[in-house]
Design a protein around this motif. Sequence first.
Motif, short mmCIF file in Angstrom:
data_model
loop_
_atom_site.label_atom_id
_atom_site.label_comp_id
_atom_site.label_asym_id
_atom_site.label_seq_id
_atom_site.Cartn_x
_atom_site.Cartn_y
_atom_site.Cartn_z
N ALA B 368 7.41 -1.61 4.39
CA ALA B 368 6.49 -3.08 3.99
C ALA B 368 5.67 -2.40 3.27
O ALA B 368 5.27 -3.36 2.62
CB ALA B 368 6.59 -4.03 5.77
N ASN B 369 4.83 -1.75 3.66
CA ASN B 369 3.46 -1.33 2.98
C ASN B 369 3.94 -1.08 1.50
O ASN B 369 3.10 -1.51 0.49
CB ASN B 369 3.07 -0.40 3.97
N ILE B 372 4.96 -4.37 -0.21
CA ILE B 372 2.87 -4.75 -0.44
C ILE B 372 1.89 -4.59 -1.49
O ILE B 372 2.39 -5.16 -2.41
CB ILE B 372 2.93 -4.46 0.44
N TRP B 373 2.24 -3.11 -1.72
CA TRP B 373 1.72 -2.50 -2.46
C TRP B 373 2.39 -2.02 -3.39
O TRP B 373 1.36 -2.86 -5.02
CB TRP B 373 0.71 -0.79 -1.79
#
Lengths: 452, 452
Positions: B368-369, B372-373
């Motif tokens: 998930a991170n 996002i990034w």
Amino acid sequence: MSELDQHRSLNHSLNAFSEALKSGRFVRMRRLLASLHPAETAHLLESLPPKERLVCWPIINPELRGEVLSYVGDDVRTGLMTGMDTADLLSATEDLDTDDVVDILQDLPGHVMQEVLRAMNSQRRRRIEAILAYEEDTAGGLMNTDVVTVRSDITLEVVLRYLRKYGELPENTDSLYVVDHQDKYLGTLRLSQVVSRSRSLTVREAMSHQVDPIPANMSDHDVAHRFEKHDLISAPVVDKDNHLLGRITIDDVVDVIRDEAEHSLLSMAGLSEDEDTFAPVKKSIHRRSVWLGINLLTAFLAAWVIGLFDTTIEKLVALAVLMPIVASMGGIAGSQTLTLVIRSMALDQLNDKNQRWLLRKEFLVGMANGVIWAIAIAFVTYLWFGNFLLGIMIGAAIIVNMTAAAVAGVMIPLGLKRIGIDPALSGSVLLTTVTDVVGFMAFLGFATLFIV
Amino acid sequence: MSELDQHRSLNHSLNAFSEALKSGRFVRMRRLLASLHPAETAHLLESLPPKERLVCWPIINPELRGEVLSYVGDDVRTGLMTGMDTADLLSATEDLDTDDVVDILQDLPGHVMQEVLRAMNSQRRRRIEAILAYEEDTAGGLMNTDVVTVRSDITLEVVLRYLRKYGELPENTDSLYVVDHQDKYLGTLRLSQVVSRSRSLTVREAMSHQVDPIPANMSDHDVAHRFEKHDLISAPVVDKDNHLLGRITIDDVVDVIRDEAEHSLLSMAGLSEDEDTFAPVKKSIHRRSVWLGINLLTAFLAAWVIGLFDTTIEKLVALAVLMPIVASMGGIAGSQTLTLVIRSMALDQLNDKNQRWLLRKEFLVGMANGVIWAIAIAFVTYLWFGNFLLGIMIGAAIIVNMTAAAVAGVMIPLGLKRIGIDPALSGSVLLTTVTDVVGFMAFLGFATLFIV
């Protein structure tokens, strides 16, 4: 039962519990839980994913819930308490020491805390409010108000008679505190003195002044430092007029010591010391993003530096292959220095005098290790690319970067501390920025000047 | 005097001492030293560079040297003891608790230790040899042999009379231990019970079984765990036949707790927890080289991976500019997971059941991170280089690397532990290797396949 057996049996009950939980056998779960010490129950809850935690919580004996709450970490505690109403909280906390109640109350929303306080009897409420008046991270916030006090002019015989009437002493009582008629602290009377000295001695003659009372506004860091340095088990807490307010026992200080030592470890990875390993996915994503975002900025800065030399790299692609080595060696050397300095700062070992010595030392260590590894790296580079000049350039860049890393590893935490920023939290980001920028700049810069 | 004043005054005396040291005013140094508690003297010595330490050492009152030695870290202690002969060591250690003497003896070369032991009186030697028989990191190595024992059939009145004859009790005595005629452990009699219960009760009636005796071969980690979990102040140590050997007090356990928590922090930077910040330059160069050498190997591996794609980079130099971002984001994300897992392992929170849950969770958080990034980085890349495909490629590489980093952050420490290697020490090197290799491979690989 030997400890090994016990340890096995604790692990065994944890595993048995997980099995029972999986298959939804609540009777078995309840029986297993009943066999555990509240501290072990707390450990079990902390080792469970959040959903399972909430399934278990209602099965735990309500009378023990307060003690279990006092053993779990802040993050886990907040999760468990969200479902409890005032009556639950009141019954859970009624048998706890005042300092543990305060820890729990501080995690509640203001209006819930007020409700719980109102429902207590007035003596207990007054005691708890006395602790709540102090910041959580001060001696006042750590202290326990259930102290046994005696006057200085009575004999040990009278003290013994008084204690027999007093009944069960508060947990971990190893000392009584001697106060005057205004409740001002005069000294400490250890139980070991009460039992070993002549009964006709007065308290004044038998008491000790070795333990200085701790002011209520002393930081928990300084309290821990004092306990550790003087091997204390308990110490009295006083207000600014020397009135006895309570006592701090070592078990509370142990938590401070562990939190502090973990703080440096977790902060350096951008985590908080209350971080719950089993926090829900969503919470973890959110918490860690911030840190990743900050690091991304420094990564872009490094990329921008590389971008300045793109024509050089186009001409000699070996530079792109080798440049991470320069940055990485600087990063490792710098983080060794940084970690040592942060540890020394946490232990209050650094002062104006030895800072300069340390800077000089780290400079020498960084440069010496730079030279050693520069030679090794230059040699390998020469063998790999058959380019002698490239070997010299990378060697020079390694020396520059490892020296800069050592200096930054000392200066960054000192500078951050001076301006009031936690060096453990931001030190590693700043350090990597320095070692990346200096490393790329030196290596690609030297190559631009001397090779391409 | 308030604590702030005291703190200032300690700092003040440290500064005054450094001044005096610099100008060689020995009389003033001696006077300043005489005003310090041995723990403060130890702190002062630890904060001094090695040469200054050796100048100070002879000025310290010989009677206090033993206590000072018991407060300093292993590394500093060894340095101070090199100049002492058997007679010095004997007089320095003669007033110390047996456990502190053992700590000091263990740092001496074998023949010197034997000499010091031979010079002791036989009772003390026997006691100390009993502790020396156990490994330093076990309950037996931690314990103190000066315990006060009582029989179970006498009354508290008799206990009180006995204690008055006994005279001064050993430091930090909060309990007496109850043994049978074979010295087998039966229970614990707290001093708080002795003073608060009726004098006509027998020891058997007043003693407690709450504290399980600690087997002498229990690891210090488990001892610390038990003290922390059960808020103990002292606990009896027994051999496998339940004979009482000694007791462990919390002040010794606090050292274990601090060392353990610091172990993770320092190990992750390749440092040992006995590391002396003010160690001589030469020693530090040597110690840190090993770690730098190991890291260099992984850096060369990463460079080799980049080298595989040199023709791709030649065609599109933006890849060289951006590739450190991919590696760095993976490294940061992975080290967050690694740090949490290492901390949880140190706290014994991980078991077979929750490991899988944790892996799944970290996988989701990492991905998930990553997503996002990836979006943010792809967008910036597009703006910077005006190359849409390059943005897609770096985004994809970020997702792959951050997911791999999360999985590696869980699997590496678990795997290392299984094969008996300290995860705190080697975990971070292995993790960086994974995130560098995967990061460069994914980014440059995708670019080779889809762009160039």
